[in-house]
Enzyme design. Structure first.
Site, short mmCIF file in Angstrom:
data_model
loop_
_atom_site.label_atom_id
_atom_site.label_comp_id
_atom_site.label_asym_id
_atom_site.label_seq_id
_atom_site.Cartn_x
_atom_site.Cartn_y
_atom_site.Cartn_z
N ALA A 16 35.77 30.90 49.62
CA ALA A 16 37.15 30.41 49.72
C ALA A 16 37.19 29.08 50.47
O ALA A 16 37.95 28.17 50.11
CB ALA A 16 38.02 31.44 50.43
N TYR A 59 45.49 40.81 57.44
CA TYR A 59 45.87 40.74 56.03
C TYR A 59 47.30 41.23 55.80
O TYR A 59 48.05 40.65 55.00
CB TYR A 59 44.90 41.54 55.16
CG TYR A 59 43.45 41.17 55.31
CD1 TYR A 59 43.06 39.90 55.74
CD2 TYR A 59 42.45 42.09 55.05
CE1 TYR A 59 41.73 39.55 55.89
CE2 TYR A 59 41.10 41.77 55.19
CZ TYR A 59 40.75 40.51 55.61
OH TYR A 59 39.43 40.19 55.76
N LEU A 75 37.64 38.82 49.20
CA LEU A 75 36.98 39.82 50.05
C LEU A 75 35.75 40.40 49.37
O LEU A 75 35.55 40.21 48.16
CB LEU A 75 37.98 40.93 50.39
CG LEU A 75 39.24 40.48 51.13
CD1 LEU A 75 40.25 41.62 51.22
CD2 LEU A 75 38.88 39.98 52.52
N HIS A 80 38.23 44.86 46.78
CA HIS A 80 39.11 44.15 45.85
C HIS A 80 40.27 44.99 45.35
O HIS A 80 41.42 44.54 45.32
CB HIS A 80 38.30 43.63 44.66
CG HIS A 80 37.43 42.47 45.01
ND1 HIS A 80 36.57 41.89 44.11
CD2 HIS A 80 37.28 41.76 46.16
CE1 HIS A 80 35.93 40.88 44.68
NE2 HIS A 80 36.35 40.80 45.93
N LYS A 98 36.14 37.95 41.20
CA LYS A 98 35.43 38.90 40.36
C LYS A 98 34.29 39.55 41.15
O LYS A 98 33.80 38.95 42.11
CB LYS A 98 34.91 38.22 39.08
CG LYS A 98 34.09 36.94 39.31
CD LYS A 98 32.68 37.24 39.74
CE LYS A 98 32.01 36.07 40.40
NZ LYS A 98 30.87 36.49 41.23
N ARG A 167 26.10 40.60 48.55
CA ARG A 167 25.52 40.79 47.22
C ARG A 167 24.26 41.64 47.27
O ARG A 167 23.83 42.18 46.25
CB ARG A 167 25.22 39.43 46.58
CG ARG A 167 26.44 38.58 46.32
CD ARG A 167 26.07 37.14 45.98
NE ARG A 167 27.24 36.31 45.76
CZ ARG A 167 27.94 35.75 46.75
NH1 ARG A 167 27.60 35.95 48.01
NH2 ARG A 167 29.00 35.00 46.46
N ASP A 179 27.84 40.48 40.30
CA ASP A 179 28.06 39.12 40.81
C ASP A 179 28.01 38.08 39.70
O ASP A 179 28.88 37.22 39.61
CB ASP A 179 27.02 38.80 41.88
CG ASP A 179 27.31 37.48 42.57
OD1 ASP A 179 28.47 37.28 42.97
OD2 ASP A 179 26.40 36.66 42.70
#
Length: 324
Positions: A16, A59, A75, A80, A98, A167, A179
């Protein structure tokens, strides 16, 4: 004049900070208005390019902010669905990184919530907003390579040293397929408008996550093969081979980062037609298109129904995968 969409970001994620935050700030018709993070140090990095940014400590506070029209969710994968649903419940339009979910059935719940609330919700599958992919789709539809026979794809990088990376962690929904597998699968679905009849993969597992996957599939009228890896050198490419020619996409997924976006049409007689896109930024285009959908009712280029199709393919792969 159309009122700009005021965006808030849930979490000060690196992606982000480096990509989507600047894209929202740069996009026409958009304003990066708020960020939710408990770290002033992380917030300062965003305020460096968006000085007027409002910082919420959590949040929920951002979702309760009446001045925010749309929320971007970067996030970890396993969060998600929860925060997309919370954003929808708060009446916010939401663009989630995604994969928006880890199972297709979870997307069904998001679609139901979207329809009930009457808000715009989508996955941030940015590549479909890039003009190179719209050109690929048009060339295939217009028969520039004859009948499509085979599609080949690859996407790899090496993050083996980043042991704490989300990941590389099963508990945060990590793995190569989630990913980057969404790109090699989603791009062919977008370019051809087809869904796989049969699909499977051979997967190499590493501490609970798929670090490598070789995918084979049959679509109506053509075959498909690709691989994705988080343990190989940096590489990406997609090619669409037809009866009279081939389309090659040289920087299909990280255009401008991996290299300049270029689409080549290899025609009979060794004739090559090349189209370059040196300045297109798919993140900015994604934000602008989302804003037009929100403000003007223009259909959004990547619906949740489309996203669900890619997740169905991933679910089928995981359910039937052969381990290497």
């Amino acid at each position: 004049m159309t009122t700009p969409v005021r965006w808030g970001i849930l979490g000060a994620a690196k992606f982000a900070r480096e990509h989507m935050g600047p894209a929202i700030h740069a996009a026409s018709g958009a304003e990066l208005a708020a960020l939710a993070t408990g770290s002033q140090e992380k917030a300062a990095a965003f305020q460096a390019f968006a000085p007027g940014l409002k910082v919420h400590a959590d949040y929920d506070a951002l979702l309760a902010d009446p001045g925010i029209d749309a929320v971007y969710v970067p996030l970890p994968n396993h969060m998600h669905v929860e925060w997309t649903l919370k954003a929808i419940a708060a009446g916010k339009a939401v663009l989630c990184e995604k994969p928006i979910a880890l199972k297709a059935e979870e997307i069904d719940a998001i679609i139901e919530a979207r329809d009930k609330a009457g808000v715009l919700a989508a996955e941030a599958f940015m590549i479909v907003h890039h003009p190179q992919w719209q050109l690929v789709r048009d060339w295939i539809a217009n028969g520039r390579i004859g009948e499509l026979v085979h599609v080949r794809g690859a996407f790899s990088f090496d993050n083996s040293a980043e042991t704490g990376n989300i990941r590389n962690r099963a508990e945060t929904g990590g793995g190569a397929l989630r990913d980057i597998g969404v790109y090699v699968l989603g791009s062919v679905r977008f370019a051809t408008g087809q869904e796989p009849d049969e699909i499977g993969a051979k997967i190499r597992w590493d501490k609970g996550i798929d670090s490598f996957a070789a995918i084979e599939a049959t679509f109506p009228g053509f075959t498909y093969s690709s691989y994705v890896s988080m343990r190989m050198g940096l590489y990406q490419e997609m090619s669409f081979h037809g009866t009279t020619g081939t389309i090659r996409v040289t920087a299909p997924f990280n255009a401008g980062v991996f290299g300049e976006a270029r689409v080549e049409l290899h025609a009979p007689g060794l004739v090559v037609e090349s189209k370059r896109f040196p300045s297109a930024n798919h993140y900015v285009l994604q934000v602008q298109n989302f804003g037009r959908s929100l403000r003007e009712g223009v259909p959004y280029g990547c619906s949740l129904e489309f996203t669900r199709g890619t997740q169905v393919a991933l679910d089928r792969i995981y359910d039937g995968a052969v381990s290497l």
